[in-house]
Design a protein around this motif. Sequence first.
Motif, PDB file in Angstrom:
ATOM      1  N   GLY A  75     -24.655  -0.258  25.420  1.00 24.77           N
ATOM      2  CA  GLY A  75     -25.431  -1.325  26.027  1.00 24.77           C
ATOM      3  C   GLY A  75     -26.120  -2.157  24.980  1.00 24.77           C
ATOM      4  O   GLY A  75     -26.056  -1.860  23.791  1.00 24.77           O
ATOM      5  N   GLN A  76     -26.775  -3.233  25.434  1.00 23.03           N
ATOM      6  CA  GLN A  76     -27.490  -4.114  24.513  1.00 23.03           C
ATOM      7  C   GLN A  76     -28.565  -4.850  25.307  1.00 23.03           C
ATOM      8  O   GLN A  76     -28.430  -5.042  26.508  1.00 23.03           O
ATOM      9  N   VAL A 126     -27.439  -5.581  29.122  1.00 21.14           N
ATOM     10  CA  VAL A 126     -26.137  -5.211  29.670  1.00 21.14           C
ATOM     11  C   VAL A 126     -25.872  -3.742  29.357  1.00 21.14           C
ATOM     12  O   VAL A 126     -26.419  -3.195  28.411  1.00 21.14           O
ATOM     13  N   SER A 131     -22.190  -1.067  29.842  1.00 25.91           N
ATOM     14  CA  SER A 131     -20.807  -1.148  30.311  1.00 25.91           C
ATOM     15  C   SER A 131     -20.344   0.159  30.927  1.00 25.91           C
ATOM     16  O   SER A 131     -20.347   1.199  30.271  1.00 25.91           O
ATOM     17  N   THR A 152     -18.901  -4.568  32.840  1.00 29.78           N
ATOM     18  CA  THR A 152     -20.249  -4.687  32.304  1.00 29.78           C
ATOM     19  C   THR A 152     -21.219  -5.016  33.436  1.00 29.78           C
ATOM     20  O   THR A 152     -20.904  -5.821  34.315  1.00 29.78           O
ATOM     21  N   ILE A 171     -25.072  -6.466  34.269  1.00 31.75           N
ATOM     22  CA  ILE A 171     -26.109  -7.237  33.592  1.00 31.75           C
ATOM     23  C   ILE A 171     -27.321  -7.379  34.501  1.00 31.75           C
ATOM     24  O   ILE A 171     -27.188  -7.468  35.726  1.00 31.75           O
ATOM     25  N   THR A 221     -25.927  -7.209  38.850  1.00 28.84           N
ATOM     26  CA  THR A 221     -24.707  -8.001  38.746  1.00 28.84           C
ATOM     27  C   THR A 221     -23.605  -7.193  38.067  1.00 28.84           C
ATOM     28  O   THR A 221     -23.793  -6.656  36.985  1.00 28.84           O
ATOM     29  N   GLY A 225     -19.866  -7.118  36.510  1.00 27.74           N
ATOM     30  CA  GLY A 225     -18.989  -8.101  35.871  1.00 27.74           C
ATOM     31  C   GLY A 225     -17.512  -7.775  35.956  1.00 27.74           C
ATOM     32  O   GLY A 225     -16.824  -7.714  34.943  1.00 27.74           O
ATOM     33  N   GLU A 228     -23.424 -17.144  23.646  1.00 29.95           N
ATOM     34  CA  GLU A 228     -23.892 -15.811  23.286  1.00 29.95           C
ATOM     35  C   GLU A 228     -23.148 -14.777  24.104  1.00 29.95           C
ATOM     36  O   GLU A 228     -22.925 -14.963  25.299  1.00 29.95           O
ATOM     37  N   LEU A 229     -22.766 -13.665  23.445  1.00 28.24           N
ATOM     38  CA  LEU A 229     -22.111 -12.561  24.144  1.00 28.24           C
ATOM     39  C   LEU A 229     -22.950 -11.315  23.953  1.00 28.24           C
ATOM     40  O   LEU A 229     -23.527 -11.090  22.888  1.00 28.24           O
ATOM     41  N   LEU A 230     -23.027 -10.500  24.998  1.00 34.42           N
ATOM     42  CA  LEU A 230     -23.854  -9.294  24.963  1.00 34.42           C
ATOM     43  C   LEU A 230     -23.005  -8.086  25.338  1.00 34.42           C
ATOM     44  O   LEU A 230     -22.200  -8.143  26.257  1.00 34.42           O
ATOM     45  N   GLY A 231     -23.231  -6.976  24.604  1.00 35.04           N
ATOM     46  CA  GLY A 231     -22.618  -5.715  24.999  1.00 35.04           C
ATOM     47  C   GLY A 231     -21.210  -5.542  24.466  1.00 35.04           C
ATOM     48  O   GLY A 231     -20.691  -6.390  23.735  1.00 35.04           O
ATOM     49  N   MET A 232     -20.631  -4.397  24.812  1.00 33.16           N
ATOM     50  CA  MET A 232     -19.371  -3.996  24.189  1.00 33.16           C
ATOM     51  C   MET A 232     -18.279  -3.746  25.211  1.00 33.16           C
ATOM     52  O   MET A 232     -17.450  -2.862  25.040  1.00 33.16           O
ATOM     53  N   GLY A 233     -18.256  -4.515  26.287  1.00 30.70           N
ATOM     54  CA  GLY A 233     -17.331  -4.239  27.383  1.00 30.70           C
ATOM     55  C   GLY A 233     -15.911  -4.719  27.132  1.00 30.70           C
ATOM     56  O   GLY A 233     -15.352  -5.474  27.917  1.00 30.70           O
ATOM     57  N   SER A 284     -14.939  -7.513  29.771  1.00 30.12           N
ATOM     58  CA  SER A 284     -16.073  -7.809  30.653  1.00 30.12           C
ATOM     59  C   SER A 284     -17.335  -7.742  29.808  1.00 30.12           C
ATOM     60  O   SER A 284     -17.744  -6.672  29.364  1.00 30.12           O
ATOM     61  N   ARG A 285     -17.945  -8.910  29.533  1.00 32.92           N
ATOM     62  CA  ARG A 285     -19.133  -8.910  28.671  1.00 32.92           C
ATOM     63  C   ARG A 285     -20.245  -9.757  29.270  1.00 32.92           C
ATOM     64  O   ARG A 285     -19.997 -10.702  30.012  1.00 32.92           O
ATOM     65  N   GLY A 286     -21.481  -9.424  28.910  1.00 29.23           N
ATOM     66  CA  GLY A 286     -22.616 -10.258  29.262  1.00 29.23           C
ATOM     67  C   GLY A 286     -22.529 -11.564  28.480  1.00 29.23           C
ATOM     68  O   GLY A 286     -21.991 -11.591  27.375  1.00 29.23           O
ATOM     69  N   ALA A 287     -23.050 -12.649  29.064  1.00 26.19           N
ATOM     70  CA  ALA A 287     -22.937 -13.941  28.388  1.00 26.19           C
ATOM     71  C   ALA A 287     -24.132 -14.826  28.703  1.00 26.19           C
ATOM     72  O   ALA A 287     -24.828 -14.639  29.706  1.00 26.19           O
ATOM     73  N   ILE A 331     -25.367 -13.596  33.245  1.00 22.39           N
ATOM     74  CA  ILE A 331     -24.059 -13.574  33.908  1.00 22.39           C
ATOM     75  C   ILE A 331     -23.106 -12.735  33.061  1.00 22.39           C
ATOM     76  O   ILE A 331     -23.397 -12.431  31.915  1.00 22.39           O
ATOM     77  N   THR A 332     -21.969 -12.396  33.658  1.00 16.65           N
ATOM     78  CA  THR A 332     -20.907 -11.773  32.867  1.00 16.65           C
ATOM     79  C   THR A 332     -19.665 -12.642  32.950  1.00 16.65           C
ATOM     80  O   THR A 332     -19.496 -13.419  33.908  1.00 16.65           O
TER      81      THR A 332
END
Lengths: 484, 445
Positions: free
Chosen positions: A396-397, A406, A408, A428, A430, A478, A480, B370-375, B384-387, B404-405
Amino acid sequence: MNIPMDASIDSVAQQLLAPSGLDMNNLEQVLASIMTHDVDYADLYFQASRFESWTLEDGIVTDGVHSVEQGVGARAVSGEKSGFAYSDEIALSPLQEAATAARAIARQGQDKGVKAWTRSAGHRLYLPTDPLGSLGDKAKVELLEMLDREARQFDPRVKEVIASLAGGYDSILLAATDGTHAADVRPLVRLNVSVIVEQDGRREQGSAGGGCRRDYQYFIDEDRGIGYAKEAVRQALVNLEAKPAPAGTMQVVLGSGWPGILLHEAIGHGLEGDFNRKGTSAFSGCVGERVASDLCTVVDDGTLEHRRGSLNVDDEGVPSENTVLIEKGVLKGYMQDKLNARLMGVASTGNGRRESYAHLPMPRMTNTYMLPGQHAPEEIIASVKNGLYAVNFGGGQVDITSGKFVFSASEAYMIEDGKITYPVKGATLIGNGPDVLQRVTMVGNDLALDPGVGTCGKEGQSVPVGVGQPTLLVDGLTVGGTDV
Amino acid sequence: MSHDIIKDQASLESVAAQVLELAKAQGASAAEAALSEELGLSVNVRLGDVETIEFNKDKGLGITVYFGQRKGTASTGDFSTGALEDAVRAACSIATFTAEDPYAGLADADRMATEIPDLDLYYPWDVSPETAIELATECEDAARGYDERISNSEGASLSSHEGTRVYANSHGFMGGYSTSRHSMSCSVIVEDDNGMQRDYWYSVARDRHDLEAAAAIGEKTAARTLQRLGGRRIDTCKVPVLFSADVAGSLVSHMISGIRGGSLYRKSSFLLDKLGEQIFPAFVHIHERPHMKKVLGSAPYDSEGVATYERDLVRDGVLQSYVLDSYSARKLKMESTGNSGGVHNVLIEPGELDQAALLREMGTGLLVTELLGMGVNIVTGDYSRGAAGFWVENGVIAYPVDEITIASHLGDMFMQLQAVGNDIDHRSNIKCGSLLIDAMTIAGS
């Protein structure tokens, strides 16, 4: 380098200082030289570590790595400023050089001196053992080979197995101008199994593992190692059947244990003292305010026996604590190291941690978890009309300033009309830290801690941590996926 | 801060020779050693005052020994004779327990770099803490003075590092060179009724003269952060997505993960058996350029001493080459591509359009900054990543978006690539412009 007989200050000093002829008088003189500048606090952190890892792939142990590391860090703190230098040689002259570099953070000034040593008692949460010697090297290899066989026998669809065994210990010794004199010997072991399964041309992975502050016997006892192998295969097989995950905001049930990474990301980082002193956290200035539903009580507890995130004393010599972060939904306080505690006018909570002697300490989590509630997990799932049940997660982050986080999912299922219907692909999730826990509407009675696999990264420094929680229902998170 | 690099390299080489000799004396049939030494200074200034000054000084040695096809590895930070002997002994002991691995061993002797080109990677900067503090202060001041809505700061940092590394093996290869790396970064916070937002900018270079000006970094940080004020969610939808250049490189890095030897011989890649196949549209060309002068990702040889060389990874959208070290190459019955330790300067050929033109090309969709996480699942390609970023209507930015993702499948995203921007981000090892993807699922409210 021989491990100390016990974790007492004298034993650790014998290991870390004696070979170079250093003693406490030398340390006091070096600290005193820093205090001739306008410095509020200074410390010296000595460390010696030994680690190894063994890796199996394609049915054979192909590599083993043995590493040793040692050194000393000197830090001077003046107001909000920190000066820091280190040396990988433990001897008087490089130590004096590091001290001179560190004190340059402040001008020459009022000499506040060094207080008389007070030995920190610390906890006895784990034994000062060297895991490397707890199992013969041949037995380590055989353990990994056995896990490979177990995984493959468990299901013929298993095509690849990678297993790794790692362990070691850190000895640390701390001397500080506030009189702190402390030592710790911290063993840590880890076993991981990951597999690839294949069916009709589709390949999926699964992985499982565990660890703690004990020796390798832990993985043999209760067949824990075999348990990880079977769990990795089970997860991979579930993923073979997974359909696309849904996209959008819905009710999400989070399983117990490792899904507690939610707490780590959503609120844990935001409650670290440094961000709150600086006013850069979404939780800054929120002590006493409601930040979660009244079902939620969250603690950071470094005092659990043998846990991966536990510490007898933190890296500033302060015994770790069981700190209540959120009590029945109300924010009670932050996690603190010495610098941030002093500037905020509170006491350190024993959360000052650093990756090694070559890194500055800062407030970090230990084992962060939510206390159990009233509901059986089955009741929680049964209450959901249409939602997601997420039971395993990758990383996560969080952006602590906006509060957006987030994490995953690596194993998840659809819930339809209160029943788990089919597995969905990883996705993921969020959310927004300050409001996600306000939407927790049910808390399970099944508190579990993770199996001992967590590593937390902050400002480029990694430290071992734990997380945990009971099954939770979040009313609106949410997801993803790809399926609109 | 400055050191005698010729002397340092010579002393590292003598340690390397010593450990290879020790390994031989212990009966190893082959051995390799990698050594490094690094010096550095980092300062952070926050709200106009110094926050931290850190002096770095690190050294390390890794030794790998082979007894026939058995392997053992050890590392130490202590170069005393006793510590070196201990390390070699530990590695040799491990090699008595590891299995015969037919693929183990040094890279082939005929692949060793014979000439080591000077890639112009070393530009030491004897920067004093005072100067570093001045520059960081100038950077942060520029950000804080940019707009009164900038309410707080995480500060500005300047760091300068230089080091020397040596690699040697029992083929007789002995190579070494020095490098430098300087960087400046800034991060500030804006606040309105909806809460706080932060963003950052940074510059990094081998030569400090190639760094962006301190004030320019500060101003860019401020402008980027202000743009994020008022971020909101959008409804779940399926729309085109433009990845801005500073995050687009991550997509190319996922491709590289998928064609790396380890992923292929384990059959753990969504790009398995795709060599010679179309994985991008025909307008896409991707190269590796390890010998670019003065560039951060450059290296004359890889971490096994294999000479690096320029080549195509993707031509006309077709995958031309995998990314292999000697171990994975042997397992795949192929040749090393000089990628032990990773890739060196991957460049996606730029298109004609800048980001503004790409936004017009996209029309309505999402600009991701920006991208978040390691999905990202390299085995299956599921993504599938946070954005966070901006909602775009009729080619124009309408408002900032967060929480959002974005999701799709990497294989589909590659084939649905519509355009590559000419706005290459040169800071990264993967040099990529903005990338426009036809459609992805956005999960929001």
